[in-house]
Scaffold this motif. Sequence first.
Motif, PDB file in Angstrom:
ATOM      1  N   MET A  89      34.484 -13.293  28.527  1.00 40.41           N
ATOM      2  CA  MET A  89      33.973 -12.494  27.411  1.00 40.41           C
ATOM      3  C   MET A  89      34.015 -11.001  27.734  1.00 40.41           C
ATOM      4  SD  MET A  89      33.554 -14.644  25.071  1.00 40.41           S
ATOM      5  CE  MET A  89      34.957 -15.457  25.842  1.00 40.41           C
ATOM      6  N   LEU A  90      33.886 -10.668  28.993  1.00 35.00           N
ATOM      7  CA  LEU A  90      34.010  -9.272  29.401  1.00 35.00           C
ATOM      8  C   LEU A  90      35.424  -8.761  29.144  1.00 35.00           C
ATOM      9  CD1 LEU A  90      32.323  -7.018  30.631  1.00 35.00           C
ATOM     10  CD2 LEU A  90      33.041  -7.802  32.885  1.00 35.00           C
ATOM     11  N   VAL A  91      36.420  -9.581  29.398  1.00 32.72           N
ATOM     12  CA  VAL A  91      37.805  -9.201  29.108  1.00 32.72           C
ATOM     13  C   VAL A  91      38.001  -9.075  27.593  1.00 32.72           C
ATOM     14  CG1 VAL A  91      40.232  -9.878  29.297  1.00 32.72           C
ATOM     15  CG2 VAL A  91      38.702 -10.194  31.243  1.00 32.72           C
ATOM     16  N   VAL A  92      37.430  -9.995  26.827  1.00 32.29           N
ATOM     17  CA  VAL A  92      37.508  -9.905  25.368  1.00 32.29           C
ATOM     18  C   VAL A  92      36.879  -8.591  24.899  1.00 32.29           C
ATOM     19  CG1 VAL A  92      36.654 -10.892  23.197  1.00 32.29           C
ATOM     20  CG2 VAL A  92      37.599 -12.393  24.966  1.00 32.29           C
ATOM     21  N   SER A  93      35.732  -8.275  25.454  1.00 31.34           N
ATOM     22  CA  SER A  93      35.038  -7.049  25.100  1.00 31.34           C
ATOM     23  C   SER A  93      35.907  -5.828  25.394  1.00 31.34           C
ATOM     24  CB  SER A  93      33.726  -6.966  25.886  1.00 31.34           C
ATOM     25  OG  SER A  93      33.091  -5.726  25.706  1.00 31.34           O
ATOM     26  N   ARG A  94      36.542  -5.840  26.528  1.00 33.07           N
ATOM     27  CA  ARG A  94      37.423  -4.724  26.906  1.00 33.07           C
ATOM     28  C   ARG A  94      38.598  -4.615  25.933  1.00 33.07           C
ATOM     29  NH1 ARG A  94      38.330   0.206  28.440  1.00 33.07           N
ATOM     30  NH2 ARG A  94      40.101   0.452  29.818  1.00 33.07           N
ATOM     31  N   CYS A  95      39.140  -5.727  25.495  1.00 25.39           N
ATOM     32  CA  CYS A  95      40.237  -5.711  24.512  1.00 25.39           C
ATOM     33  C   CYS A  95      39.767  -5.074  23.206  1.00 25.39           C
ATOM     34  CB  CYS A  95      40.752  -7.123  24.246  1.00 25.39           C
ATOM     35  SG  CYS A  95      41.694  -7.839  25.596  1.00 25.39           S
ATOM     36  N   LEU A  96      38.586  -5.451  22.746  1.00 23.27           N
ATOM     37  CA  LEU A  96      38.058  -4.883  21.512  1.00 23.27           C
ATOM     38  C   LEU A  96      37.816  -3.381  21.662  1.00 23.27           C
ATOM     39  CD1 LEU A  96      35.574  -7.730  20.544  1.00 23.27           C
ATOM     40  CD2 LEU A  96      37.778  -7.207  19.450  1.00 23.27           C
ATOM     41  N   GLU A  97      37.334  -2.989  22.819  1.00 21.43           N
ATOM     42  CA  GLU A  97      37.107  -1.568  23.084  1.00 21.43           C
ATOM     43  C   GLU A  97      38.421  -0.800  23.073  1.00 21.43           C
ATOM     44  OE1 GLU A  97      36.895   2.061  25.262  1.00 21.43           O
ATOM     45  OE2 GLU A  97      37.810   0.267  26.125  1.00 21.43           O
ATOM     46  N   ARG A  98      39.458  -1.389  23.630  1.00 17.97           N
ATOM     47  CA  ARG A  98      40.777  -0.732  23.649  1.00 17.97           C
ATOM     48  C   ARG A  98      41.379  -0.645  22.250  1.00 17.97           C
ATOM     49  NH1 ARG A  98      42.316   2.724  25.808  1.00 17.97           N
ATOM     50  NH2 ARG A  98      44.489   2.140  25.928  1.00 17.97           N
ATOM     51  N   ILE A  99      41.128  -1.629  21.411  1.00 21.85           N
ATOM     52  CA  ILE A  99      41.579  -1.544  20.019  1.00 21.85           C
ATOM     53  C   ILE A  99      40.953  -0.311  19.362  1.00 21.85           C
ATOM     54  CG2 ILE A  99      41.400  -2.632  17.738  1.00 21.85           C
ATOM     55  CD1 ILE A  99      41.762  -5.351  19.238  1.00 21.85           C
ATOM     56  N   GLY A 100      39.670  -0.095  19.626  1.00 24.02           N
ATOM     57  CA  GLY A 100      39.010   1.108  19.116  1.00 24.02           C
ATOM     58  C   GLY A 100      39.652   2.375  19.637  1.00 24.02           C
ATOM     59  N   ASP A 101      40.019   2.382  20.917  1.00 28.39           N
ATOM     60  CA  ASP A 101      40.689   3.553  21.493  1.00 28.39           C
ATOM     61  C   ASP A 101      42.031   3.807  20.816  1.00 28.39           C
ATOM     62  OD1 ASP A 101      38.585   3.899  23.269  1.00 28.39           O
ATOM     63  OD2 ASP A 101      39.630   2.947  24.951  1.00 28.39           O
ATOM     64  N   HIS A 102      42.749   2.750  20.513  1.00 30.23           N
ATOM     65  CA  HIS A 102      44.032   2.910  19.822  1.00 30.23           C
ATOM     66  C   HIS A 102      43.838   3.442  18.403  1.00 30.23           C
ATOM     67  CE1 HIS A 102      46.746   1.560  22.880  1.00 30.23           C
ATOM     68  NE2 HIS A 102      46.091   0.422  23.036  1.00 30.23           N
ATOM     69  N   ALA A 103      42.758   3.051  17.763  1.00 26.35           N
ATOM     70  CA  ALA A 103      42.461   3.594  16.432  1.00 26.35           C
ATOM     71  C   ALA A 103      42.233   5.104  16.522  1.00 26.35           C
ATOM     72  CB  ALA A 103      41.243   2.888  15.833  1.00 26.35           C
TER      73      ALA A 103
END
Length: 129
Positions: A89-103
């Motif tokens: 879930m920590l990796v999932v969280s990091r993926c979601l955070e990176r999606i925000g960074d790409h936005a």
Amino acid sequence: MADYCVTVAKLTKLAATGSREPRIVASMAEMGVRAEEMTRVALRSFQHRDVSRAEALVDLDELIDRANRRLAEHVLELGADQREWGLRMLVVSRCLERIGDHAVDIGEQTAYLVTGEFREFTDASHPEA
């Protein structure tokens, strides 16, 4: 962003069985909503060439970053029986955070398109006081 979505889907499927920590699930749900909202704002800002909307992504990004940090704290509190699930879930969280960074990156590119001046909305190497 799509690659991160694939990673999220794979890890979610792997973590479907076993016990779950409600605080982590709630944090991830919040992050998912934020990532989707940020993507929509980024695309609308690009579509309408709206620099102020693009700049608003910084505030949304801070919210998703906070949720990511909170989730990491919750994972550290998990017992041994939930550790593997928590790490996924920590990796999932990091993926979601990176999606925000790409936005945010889309917002920066939108501002460049409109103004002709490239600037980073935030600079992680120089956090604000």
